[in-house]
Motif scaffolding. Structure first.
Motif, short mmCIF file in Angstrom:
data_model
loop_
_atom_site.label_atom_id
_atom_site.label_comp_id
_atom_site.label_asym_id
_atom_site.label_seq_id
_atom_site.Cartn_x
_atom_site.Cartn_y
_atom_site.Cartn_z
N LEU A 15 0.86 -1.18 0.00
CA LEU A 15 0.00 0.00 0.00
C LEU A 15 0.89 1.23 0.00
N ASN A 41 -3.20 4.61 -3.02
CA ASN A 41 -4.12 5.36 -2.17
C ASN A 41 -4.04 6.85 -2.45
N ILE A 79 -8.52 0.44 5.53
CA ILE A 79 -7.62 -0.68 5.80
C ILE A 79 -8.42 -1.96 6.04
N THR A 83 -7.79 -5.38 3.91
CA THR A 83 -7.35 -6.63 4.54
C THR A 83 -8.36 -7.76 4.33
N ILE A 88 -1.74 -6.75 3.99
CA ILE A 88 -0.86 -5.66 3.54
C ILE A 88 0.53 -5.99 4.09
N LEU A 91 3.92 -1.17 3.63
CA LEU A 91 3.28 0.14 3.63
C LEU A 91 4.33 1.20 3.37
N ASN A 93 4.32 5.14 3.65
CA ASN A 93 3.62 6.35 4.06
C ASN A 93 4.23 7.53 3.32
N VAL A 125 -2.27 5.65 9.54
CA VAL A 125 -2.18 4.54 8.59
C VAL A 125 -1.27 3.44 9.13
N VAL A 129 -2.44 -0.46 9.82
CA VAL A 129 -1.81 -1.54 9.07
C VAL A 129 -1.01 -2.46 9.99
N GLY A 139 6.19 -7.69 8.49
CA GLY A 139 5.68 -6.52 7.78
C GLY A 139 6.75 -5.48 7.60
N ILE A 141 7.26 -1.28 6.99
CA ILE A 141 6.70 0.07 6.94
C ILE A 141 7.83 1.03 6.60
#
Length: 255
Positions: A15, A41, A79, A83, A88, A91, A93, A125, A129, A139, A141
């Motif tokens: 995302l 997004n 979100i 999902t 996700i 991410l 940002n 966000v 997430v 994950g 980020i």
């Protein structure tokens, strides 16, 4: 390369906020070319669909999810929708704005808008997430910081404040969430030829100053951020956490 799978994003969903144009769209294309399904997004569905269509035309798996990143309820709802379709895994940002004005007359409304878009949205966000990432134990980020996370310039003190805060929020996220298998890092561009910097790019005096100030002696090109983003989004950075990766042609290395 002895292990190209280190940088592969095949099978992962990414995302990217603020991705209908500019740097966000460039990073989405880079992650998509590395195998990720990219989710664009923004707040404007038509602009997102146009950008998404261009990516699909290049053979990239892409979809859209429109919501306002400054609205926490809208973020949570968006979100949740995503999902339900799949996890996700990554991410970025990226959503951010700029407003230039003398600090002594800086409008309160613009201060509030900068804080909401550049800082609140990163928290909203990432928090939404991260819940799924924590439950899965993995994950990535990536928060878009800036050389202004470290250095100030005239007439952008509020922007500098937001980017300094994003830097420290990134470190805080890593401190809280690394134990759950997440890697949270910042990507800090220097001066790149983007829509946000269009007025500066068009200013010969500023460009002359920048080229003298930057060891590489030029503006950066957006695509030159893709490699750094891929590193932070892939298994290649599996033990990198709370780091701010600066890509600035040497600007912050010299005086």
């Amino acid at each position: 390369m002895s292990n190209p799978a280190l940088f592969s994003l095949a099978g992962r969903r990414a995302l990217i906020t603020g991705a209908s144009r500019g740097l966000g769209l460039t990073l989405a294309r880079g992650l998509g070319e590395a195998g990720a399904h990219v989710i664009l997004n923004g707040r404007t569905p038509d602009a997102l669909e146009k950008a998404c269509s261009g990516l699909r035309g290049s053979g990239i798996a892409a979809s859209t999810c429109a919501f306002d990143v400054t609205d926490q309820d809208a973020v949570r709802s968006g979100i949740d929708r995503l999902t339900q379709e799949g996890p996700i895994d990554i991410l970025i940002n990226n959503a951010g704005i700029q407003h230039r004005a003398p600090l002594e007359s800086f409008p309160r409304a613009e201060w509030d808008r900068l804080i909401r878009t550049n800082l609140d949205a990163v928290f909203f966000v990432a928090q939404a997430v991260a819940k799924g990432m924590i439950s899965r134990g993995s994950g990535k980020i990536i928060n878009i910081c800036s050389v202004q996370s470290e250095l100030a310039r005239p007439n952008i003190a509020p922007y500098t404040a937001t980017k300094g805060a994003v830097k420290m929020l990134t470190k805080g996220m890593a401190t809280d969430w690394a134990r759950h298998g997440l890697q949270i890092n910042g990507l800090a561009p220097g001066y790149f030829e983007t829509e946000m910097n269009a007025a500066l790019v068009a200013d010969p005096a500023f460009t002359e100053w920048l080229c003298k100030r930057t060891p590489a002696a030029r503006w950066g090109r957006s695509e030159e951020l893709i490699g750094a983003a891929l590193f932070l989004a892939s298994d290649a950075s599996s033990f990198v956490n709370g780091h701010i990766l600066t890509v600035d042609g040497g600007l912050t290395a010299s005086v």
